[in-house]
Design a protein around this motif. Structure first.
Motif, short mmCIF file in Angstrom:
data_model
loop_
_atom_site.label_atom_id
_atom_site.label_comp_id
_atom_site.label_asym_id
_atom_site.label_seq_id
_atom_site.Cartn_x
_atom_site.Cartn_y
_atom_site.Cartn_z
N ARG A 136 -41.48 18.13 8.73
CA ARG A 136 -40.79 19.36 9.11
C ARG A 136 -39.40 19.39 8.49
O ARG A 136 -38.85 18.38 8.10
N ALA A 137 -38.84 20.58 8.43
CA ALA A 137 -37.52 20.77 7.82
C ALA A 137 -36.42 20.06 8.59
O ALA A 137 -36.46 19.96 9.82
N LYS A 138 -35.45 19.55 7.85
CA LYS A 138 -34.26 18.94 8.44
C LYS A 138 -33.09 19.17 7.49
O LYS A 138 -33.26 19.42 6.30
N GLN A 139 -31.88 19.09 8.02
CA GLN A 139 -30.71 19.10 7.18
C GLN A 139 -30.44 17.65 6.79
O GLN A 139 -30.47 16.74 7.62
N VAL A 140 -30.21 17.43 5.51
CA VAL A 140 -29.97 16.09 4.99
C VAL A 140 -28.71 15.49 5.61
O VAL A 140 -27.69 16.17 5.74
#
Length: 161
Positions: A13-17
């Protein structure tokens, strides 16, 4: 292209680096976009003959504002304290305005998205200010010209080398 995607977590799933362990370095990105229009439209922009005002001054301001708001528009972008944004215009004396944005930061992540956002919003503002006389305008050729700084080093678009 062998690197893994950095904006995906272990669950896919999407995450902020997480950039907290990255070094603070000077980073610069340049992007370009073009607006193609009728010859009369370009003539009127250059002569100041548009009823809405100075098209390039308004577009330049919009591009600078857009670079500063990139993290509000693109979900995984980090909020950055930009140290410089410059929008430059060239034209072919016929039917095209070429927009170049240079964005700078001293930080832990790059400013490519800020430069790309700046040229797109600058182009859209030109369109908005001129659409009453030229609905056939086209926004084209948006791409990253160059980036410096950070772990991945210096990138220059092949035509620029």
């Amino acid at each position: 292209m062998t690197e893994e995607l950095t904006h995906i977590n272990a669950q896919g799933r999407a995450k902020q680096v997480d950039v907290s362990d990255k070094a603070v370095t000077k980073r610069i990105a340049r992007a370009r976009a073009s607006v193609i229009m009728q010859e009369e439209t370009l003539r009127r922009i250059k002569s100041g003959g548009m009823k809405k005002g100075d098209v390039l001054a308004v577009a330049q301001t919009a591009g600078i504002m857009a670079a500063k708001k990139t993290s509000e528009l693109i979900p995984m972008c980090h909020l950055l304290l930009l140290t410089g944004v410059d929008i430059h215009f060239e034209d072919n004396d016929r039917d095209q305005i070429i927009i170049t944005a240079t964005v700078k930061v001293t930080g832990q992540t790059g400013v490519e998205m800020e430069a790309l956002t700046a040229v797109q919003i600058t182009a859209l503002t030109i369109y908005d200010m001129c659409k009453a006389i030229d609905k056939s305008m086209r926004i084209t050729d948006c791409y990253l010209l160059e980036k410096e700084g950070g772990k991945s080093g210096h990138f220059v678009y092949e035509e620029e080398k």
